[in-house]
Scaffold this motif. Sequence first.
Motif, short mmCIF file in Angstrom:
data_model
loop_
_atom_site.label_atom_id
_atom_site.label_comp_id
_atom_site.label_asym_id
_atom_site.label_seq_id
_atom_site.Cartn_x
_atom_site.Cartn_y
_atom_site.Cartn_z
N ASN A 27 0.89 -1.29 -0.16
CA ASN A 27 -0.14 -0.21 -0.07
C ASN A 27 0.88 1.20 0.05
O ASN A 27 1.61 1.38 0.59
CB ASN A 27 -0.88 -0.01 1.28
CG ASN A 27 -1.61 0.94 1.62
OD1 ASN A 27 -1.89 1.90 0.43
ND2 ASN A 27 -1.80 1.20 2.71
N LYS A 71 1.21 5.49 -0.50
CA LYS A 71 0.70 6.76 -0.56
C LYS A 71 1.70 7.85 -1.05
O LYS A 71 2.87 7.76 -0.65
CB LYS A 71 0.26 7.21 0.78
CG LYS A 71 -0.64 6.17 1.50
CD LYS A 71 -2.23 6.32 1.22
CE LYS A 71 -3.13 5.35 1.78
NZ LYS A 71 -4.31 5.09 1.25
N GLU A 87 -1.50 -1.16 -4.25
CA GLU A 87 -2.52 0.02 -4.06
C GLU A 87 -1.91 1.48 -3.88
O GLU A 87 -0.99 1.30 -3.30
CB GLU A 87 -3.48 -0.14 -2.53
CG GLU A 87 -4.57 -0.04 -2.75
CD GLU A 87 -5.58 -0.06 -1.20
OE1 GLU A 87 -5.20 0.89 -0.48
OE2 GLU A 87 -5.60 -1.20 -1.08
N GLU A 139 -2.29 5.61 -3.66
CA GLU A 139 -3.26 6.65 -3.48
C GLU A 139 -2.00 7.97 -3.63
O GLU A 139 -1.36 8.08 -2.87
CB GLU A 139 -3.96 6.62 -2.21
CG GLU A 139 -5.00 7.62 -2.21
CD GLU A 139 -5.66 7.87 -0.87
OE1 GLU A 139 -6.38 8.88 -0.70
OE2 GLU A 139 -5.40 7.11 -0.17
N ASN A 169 3.66 -1.06 3.93
CA ASN A 169 3.05 0.31 3.68
C ASN A 169 4.27 1.27 3.41
O ASN A 169 5.28 1.00 4.09
CB ASN A 169 2.36 1.05 4.94
CG ASN A 169 1.01 0.33 5.25
OD1 ASN A 169 0.24 0.22 4.32
ND2 ASN A 169 1.05 -0.31 6.54
#
Length: 248
Positions: A2, A4, A32, A34, A107
């Motif tokens: 994930n 970001k 993922e 974002e 992450n």
Amino acid sequence: MNIKVLTLFPEMIENTLSVSMTGRAIEKGLLEIEAVNIRDYAFNKHHSVDDYPYGGGAGMLMQAEPIYQAYAAVSEKMEKKPRVVFLAPHGETFSQDKAIELSKEENLIFLCGHYEGVDERVVEEIVTDVVSIGDYVLTGGELPAMVMIDAISRFLPGVLHNEDSAYTDSFQGSLLEYPQYSRPETWHDKKVPAILLSGNHAKVDEWRRLRSVIRTAKFRPDLLKNADLTTEEKELCKKILDDEDFVC
Ligand code: ADE
């Protein structure tokens, strides 16, 4: 994994990473990504996120607070404190080893700077890794972040068709990858090396290893000091390095 990305240009990240290999990794649920707009965390009515540097000097700096608020909003949803990579020309140089190391994180947060830099206090407060993609200065951290994400994603299980290929590419074992050929057998009077058509896998492997060593000695002799070479390979490299006109 994930990821970001804290940025002033979220569309740059979303448009680029949603296609090709990273796009497929996202579709398959392996990755993922974002893009978080730092401007959404601006604390004044003009939504400005930059200001003049104390002490004077050219250009504007990204202020600490909007970056911190964007970081706080994304990290509070993560179970453990994430690694935060700040892209900057003064950071450690990105490498295949760093890509492998970061690919093991669940992450990751990337912080993309812009203008003339970022208030150092927020870097001290949240950043765990400062990384550069090379000795040149770009206008922002978005392209470097995407370079890193692309390289990291190749090491996520299931992203490449052939899992091994991420580990047999250039830089693995400190050697560059050997040259490759596909059909037709002859193109512009150039023939594919006969050994590759022989069907003898041991000979093909031997040829490829030799070509990797030669290519590394010619293009990136600095890598040889970390390569595990046989005595004959070391002698060959010495010959290549001593002879500018070496042809093989
Ligand atoms: N931002 C500007 N230039 C950069 C570079 N070379 N690497 C990483 N981030 C940057």
